[in-house]
Enzyme design. Structure first.
Site, mmCIF file in Angstrom:
data_model
loop_
_atom_site.group_PDB
_atom_site.id
_atom_site.type_symbol
_atom_site.label_atom_id
_atom_site.label_comp_id
_atom_site.label_asym_id
_atom_site.label_seq_id
_atom_site.Cartn_x
_atom_site.Cartn_y
_atom_site.Cartn_z
ATOM 1 N N ASP A 33 0.834 -1.203 0.000
ATOM 2 C CA ASP A 33 0.000 0.000 0.000
ATOM 3 C C ASP A 33 0.871 1.255 0.000
ATOM 4 O O ASP A 33 2.004 1.237 0.483
ATOM 5 C CB ASP A 33 -0.910 -0.030 1.246
ATOM 6 C CG ASP A 33 -2.049 0.961 1.141
ATOM 7 O OD1 ASP A 33 -2.281 1.505 0.051
ATOM 8 O OD2 ASP A 33 -2.713 1.205 2.172
ATOM 9 N N ASN A 81 -10.273 -3.179 -6.823
ATOM 10 C CA ASN A 81 -9.463 -2.139 -7.493
ATOM 11 C C ASN A 81 -10.031 -1.717 -8.854
ATOM 12 O O ASN A 81 -9.617 -0.695 -9.409
ATOM 13 C CB ASN A 81 -8.006 -2.600 -7.659
ATOM 14 C CG ASN A 81 -7.203 -2.560 -6.376
ATOM 15 O OD1 ASN A 81 -6.266 -3.315 -6.188
ATOM 16 N ND2 ASN A 81 -7.559 -1.658 -5.467
HETATM 17 C C1 FPP Z 1 -1.886 0.214 -3.370
HETATM 18 O O1 FPP Z 1 -1.397 1.518 -3.298
HETATM 19 C C2 FPP Z 1 -1.271 -0.463 -4.481
HETATM 20 C C3 FPP Z 1 -1.920 -1.080 -5.492
HETATM 21 C C4 FPP Z 1 -3.378 -1.133 -5.601
HETATM 22 C C5 FPP Z 1 -1.183 -1.692 -6.591
HETATM 23 C C6 FPP Z 1 -0.013 -2.464 -6.147
HETATM 24 C C7 FPP Z 1 0.830 -2.747 -7.307
HETATM 25 C C8 FPP Z 1 2.183 -2.713 -7.291
HETATM 26 C C9 FPP Z 1 2.975 -2.417 -6.099
HETATM 27 C C10 FPP Z 1 2.948 -3.066 -8.476
HETATM 28 C C11 FPP Z 1 2.662 -4.475 -8.809
HETATM 29 C C12 FPP Z 1 3.631 -5.034 -9.664
HETATM 30 C C13 FPP Z 1 3.401 -6.127 -10.400
HETATM 31 C C14 FPP Z 1 4.537 -6.771 -11.016
HETATM 32 C C15 FPP Z 1 2.073 -6.710 -10.610
HETATM 33 P P1 FPP Z 1 -2.409 2.726 -3.502
HETATM 34 O O2 FPP Z 1 -2.403 3.090 -4.951
HETATM 35 O O3 FPP Z 1 -3.739 2.359 -2.964
HETATM 36 O O4 FPP Z 1 -1.725 3.825 -2.651
HETATM 37 P P2 FPP Z 1 -2.461 4.991 -1.853
HETATM 38 O O5 FPP Z 1 -3.243 4.317 -0.758
HETATM 39 O O6 FPP Z 1 -1.342 5.818 -1.331
HETATM 40 O O7 FPP Z 1 -3.332 5.712 -2.825
#
Ligand code: FPP
Length: 259
Positions: A33, A81
């Site tokens: 996250d 998501n």
């Molecule tokens: C949450 O952070 C993250 C995600 C929903 C996506 C996670 C994906 C990756 C780390 C890359 C994955 C890589 C591969 C190879 C599949 P957020 O966007 O919710 O962060 P925030 O809470 O700060 O908005």
């Protein structure tokens, strides 16, 4: 048995972390996250955080494999998501393509086997193809399992398992009195992880303290570690720090400590 201890300096509290290499958690699950906040802090678009987050996935995969972790489960895209703006969803769907197109040789070098939990049939074709190829290309690796949760949601996983079990009972293949915890385990997407299906340690980055529909059944007795760093800032030292914290806990699984 002689303890093999590895010391590492944590950048958060600057104390030396002591890791007992004989007690590395077999299965570590991570809710990655904070990509968006990492980017916003730098006045970058949210997707820049996901791009950097992908680099962290590479680093942590190698770090975990070198520490002797057996399964690393990463929550890459949840069934919820899809509610994000379509441009962000499209970007997230491209990440596995980019990741595997550059990283499969390194995975093979480190003997890492790729697996996936989640309904990948709903992903764009190029994403499905990248995932299927990575699974195929690493099929002979027998080191750490890198288990991506992609279009995964625990309630969906439990719902699908329940439907399958009910269908087997209706078809007379399964007696209702024989349904037990193992029956459920054997119908969950984590069945492919065998004896390591249940995470020993669940880490969530970026300070949020919730589970967000990740491996709800499997984390019944997991140790939970919530860390303040955003996922792109999480590194090998952060991983060791979380493992050191895990090793200070006394896991009782409902029993008593000195049993
Ligand atoms: C949450 O952070 C993250 C995600 C929903 C996506 C996670 C994906 C990756 C780390 C890359 C994955 C890589 C591969 C190879 C599949 P957020 O966007 O919710 O962060 P925030 O809470 O700060 O908005």
């Amino acid at each position: 048995m002689e303890e093999r201890l590895v010391f590492s300096k944590s950048k958060d509290d600057k104390t030396n972390q002591q890791i007992d290499m004989e007690r590395i958690p077999n299965h570590i699950a991570i809710i990655m996250d904070g990509n968006g906040r990492w980017a916003q802090k730098r006045h970058l678009p949210r997707v820049a955080g996901h791009k950097q987050g992908m680099q962290t996935v590479k680093k942590i995969t190698i770090a975990a494999s070198e520490l002797g972790v057996k399964v690393l489960s990463l929550y890459a895209f949840s069934t919820e998501n899809w509610k994000r703006p379509s441009s962000e969803v499209s970007y997230l769907m491209q990440l596995p393509v980019r990741f595997f197109s550059t990283f499969v040789p390194d995975l093979i070098k480190h003997n890492v086997k790729v697996m996936v939990m989640g309904d990948i049939t709903q992903l764009p074709e190029a994403t499905q193809e990248a995932v299927q190829n990575a699974i195929k290309d690493t099929a002979d690796c027998n080191g750490m399992i890198l288990n991506f949760a992609l279009n995964y949601g625990s309630r969906d996983e439990i719902t699908q398992a329940t439907k399958q079990i009910v269908a087997e009972v209706k078809a007379g293949k399964l007696n209702i009195d024989d349904v037990d915890e193992d029956t459920i385990n054997n119908h969950l997407m984590s069945k492919q992880l065998g004896e390591f299906a249940d995470p020993d340690l669940l880490i969530r980055t970026s300070g949020e303290e919730r589970i967000s529909n990740f491996m709800l059944w499997q984390i019944a007795y997991s140790e939970l570690e919530f860390v303040s760093e955003h996922w792109p800032d999480f590194d090998g030292e952060s991983l060791k720090k979380a493992i050191a914290s895990f090793q200070r806990r006394h896991r009782r699984f409902g029993g008593l400590q000195n049993q």
